[in-house]
Design a protein around this motif. Sequence first.
Motif, short mmCIF file in Angstrom:
data_model
loop_
_atom_site.label_atom_id
_atom_site.label_comp_id
_atom_site.label_asym_id
_atom_site.label_seq_id
_atom_site.Cartn_x
_atom_site.Cartn_y
_atom_site.Cartn_z
N VAL A 20 0.82 -1.21 0.00
CA VAL A 20 0.00 0.00 0.00
C VAL A 20 0.86 1.26 0.00
O VAL A 20 0.44 2.31 -0.48
CB VAL A 20 -0.96 0.00 1.21
CG1 VAL A 20 -1.93 1.17 1.13
CG2 VAL A 20 -1.74 -1.30 1.29
N ALA A 21 2.09 1.17 0.52
CA ALA A 21 2.99 2.32 0.47
C ALA A 21 3.30 2.69 -0.97
O ALA A 21 3.38 3.88 -1.33
CB ALA A 21 4.28 2.03 1.24
N SER A 22 3.48 1.69 -1.84
CA SER A 22 3.72 1.94 -3.26
C SER A 22 2.49 2.57 -3.91
O SER A 22 2.59 3.55 -4.65
CB SER A 22 4.07 0.63 -3.96
OG SER A 22 4.09 0.79 -5.36
N LEU A 23 1.31 2.00 -3.62
CA LEU A 23 0.06 2.55 -4.15
C LEU A 23 -0.09 4.01 -3.75
O LEU A 23 -0.45 4.87 -4.57
CB LEU A 23 -1.12 1.72 -3.65
CG LEU A 23 -2.53 2.07 -4.12
CD1 LEU A 23 -3.42 0.83 -4.08
CD2 LEU A 23 -3.16 3.15 -3.25
N ASP A 50 2.11 18.85 -10.39
CA ASP A 50 3.06 18.37 -11.39
C ASP A 50 4.18 17.65 -10.65
O ASP A 50 4.18 17.55 -9.42
CB ASP A 50 3.60 19.53 -12.25
CG ASP A 50 4.11 20.69 -11.40
OD1 ASP A 50 4.70 20.44 -10.32
OD2 ASP A 50 3.91 21.84 -11.81
N SER A 51 5.16 17.14 -11.40
CA SER A 51 6.24 16.38 -10.77
C SER A 51 7.05 17.25 -9.83
O SER A 51 7.52 16.78 -8.78
CB SER A 51 7.15 15.79 -11.85
OG SER A 51 7.69 16.80 -12.68
N ASP A 57 -0.08 9.78 -4.86
CA ASP A 57 0.33 11.14 -4.50
C ASP A 57 1.02 11.83 -5.67
O ASP A 57 0.80 13.03 -5.91
CB ASP A 57 1.27 11.10 -3.29
CG ASP A 57 0.55 10.70 -2.01
OD1 ASP A 57 -0.69 10.72 -1.99
OD2 ASP A 57 1.24 10.37 -1.03
N PHE A 58 1.83 11.09 -6.40
CA PHE A 58 2.51 11.67 -7.57
C PHE A 58 1.49 12.06 -8.63
O PHE A 58 1.56 13.14 -9.22
CB PHE A 58 3.50 10.65 -8.14
CG PHE A 58 4.33 11.18 -9.28
CD1 PHE A 58 5.53 11.83 -9.05
CD2 PHE A 58 3.90 11.03 -10.60
CE1 PHE A 58 6.29 12.32 -10.10
CE2 PHE A 58 4.65 11.51 -11.65
CZ PHE A 58 5.86 12.16 -11.41
N GLY A 113 9.54 2.22 -11.80
CA GLY A 113 8.28 1.54 -11.52
C GLY A 113 7.12 2.48 -11.32
O GLY A 113 6.04 2.06 -10.89
N ARG A 114 7.31 3.75 -11.66
CA ARG A 114 6.26 4.76 -11.44
C ARG A 114 4.99 4.42 -12.23
O ARG A 114 3.88 4.53 -11.69
CB ARG A 114 6.78 6.14 -11.84
CG ARG A 114 5.75 7.25 -11.91
CD ARG A 114 5.32 7.70 -10.56
NE ARG A 114 6.42 8.19 -9.77
CZ ARG A 114 6.40 8.32 -8.46
NH1 ARG A 114 5.33 7.94 -7.78
NH2 ARG A 114 7.45 8.78 -7.80
#
Length: 663
Positions: free
Chosen positions: A485-488, A499-500, A493-494, A522-523
Amino acid sequence: MKTIRLFFLLTCLHAFSSQMKAQSIEPNLKFGKPTDAELNMVAYDQDPDATAVVLCSLTQTYYIVKSNDFKIITDVKVRLKILKTEGTEYGDVAVPFVDREDSKLRKEVMMGVKATSYNMENGTVVKTKMNNDMVFRERYDKNTKLLKFTVPQVKVGTVIEYQYTKESDYFYSIDTWYAQQPIPVMYASYELTIPEYFKFNVEETGFISSEKKIGHESTTFTIGSSPLVCQTDKYDFVFRQLPALKGDKYIWHPKDYCCKVAAEFRKLEIPGQVYKNYTSSWKDIDNELVGDSEFGGCCKRSNPLKKEMAAAGIGQIDGIREKVIDAFCFLKERLSWNGKYALWGKPASQVLKEGSANNADFNFILINMLQDAGVTAYPVVMSLRGKGRLPLSHPTIKSLNTFVVGVMENDSTMSFIDASSGDGYLNVLPASLLVEQARVIKPKGEGFWVNLQHLPGAATSIRVSMKMEANGSYSGNAKLKYEGVASLTAKRDFREAEDSADYVRQLGEMAGVEIKNYSSEGRDAFSPSLEENIDFEGTGETSNDHIYFCPFFFKPVKEAPFKKDSRDLPVEFPYNQQVNVSLLITLPEGYTVEEYPKSSSATTEDQGLSYSVKLNPSERTVAVRMVFAVNKPFFSQSEYPSVKTFFETLAGKLSEMVVLKKN
């Protein structure tokens, strides 16, 4: 001078008297004529920030016989006071009631709707009644309609009164009565009268007890031409001075824990009549969903992307997980999630034509695709965490509002995926779907329960290397790896940042550094992990021959989140999580460590929360290791003091400094 003093004293006494009257308003149980105290009230002393307050709420629920059948009548009367502009929204009322599109047998009818506003204008009470054209009934979903009405002339200072009656054919189902509201409640009463033939378990829950009375009375019903004399159980619940039911960032659905009265139907026993079981079990709900054209029918339809899947060779891929992942990604290229959750489905052709769908429509097509590829997949129904827990003791379809897809990897292992997990993966779901009670719906009504909180939570590992300079500045590199879930969450959030650059800025603020370079891996991939790489700079504090800096970058908490000494609600974290930070600091030439945070660790009694901090200084470096873990998501009110203390201790430790001294 004496006259001035006397005038001042009288003025103070008058103000004090007026304030006391405002603070000690007695409940006015007579509707149709608000008291002067209610009309002149300008604030609620027990909650000065309240935008409105319920002055009096009276609910009566009882049985009648109509057309030779029992019905439940619920009479509701409410009086409330508008205290601030934001409170005028309480002049718009919406009440749900059962009105199923596909059933003419049983229903609920709303009647007797009245509403009046009272305003003080130039010392005179102006009474405005609501016209019938301000009352509407509109479809909410296939099972529910909303009674909606707007009270006229509502503004700051208005006293509102409204009432309505609900007549229900579902005589075996008594609605849960909620004493608390999003605004404070000065007085609320609930009178529940149940004939002896109807066997209910009546339960009061909440952290404030009512003034409760239970009595017995005799009543007579007429069925056909014959009188039916029976005893009734009469319950009276009275609550006074209830606080507003407010949300909290560490609670999912406050109504799960508020003051309420629930009645669970057990059986019906009428002398001389054959016993009938009218109540629903979850097995009945299973069968009802399976037989519904907009649920079970959607699961049974043929794969609308059969030709496209065959051309892509998805059905020929070895491995169930691989098939699920490829089918999900294949569908994502043709259909996007619109951010909405639902339970019922539309025709697949319509959904694919629109190109955007709620999670139910997306998931139904995914189930069709997986079944066509030889993968056993079922809908797993639930109530979103923000909508409240499922009532296991009195099952009802109206408590369900969405579902995810459950995939049988083998006879005993099930994995889960949902349209809303586009930033996640198989078994990596958004926090709102990680519920304790989710039910797998199988075609033959053999459903069973699963606990989605047992899915892997969030894991974050951070490796940092940095170098301090003699002027107090530092620079370094950090490698962050998010899993589950941290990756999700990081991907979401990104995506949701402006913007980036905005995302990188927020990441730097979280770490307390200025990020000079950023990259990620892996974004955009559909995977359970994400890696970020950053180069950063920052500056510590200097004084003469000393350098001061905090060695804890990427803190799991910046400050203790719990401020109050006590708490009425439990503490609910979104999921289990773990954060590991490893940091190696190279010291500037000619400096040694004079002071540093001592290694420490702490845990709650049942290991539900834990942290460990270790610092190892040497001649040229300082090595820092920190581990933080949430090992269970739920902590009761009685556990709150230990939770509060734990976070205070952790936040205090993570604010400590390293002091370097020049040789």
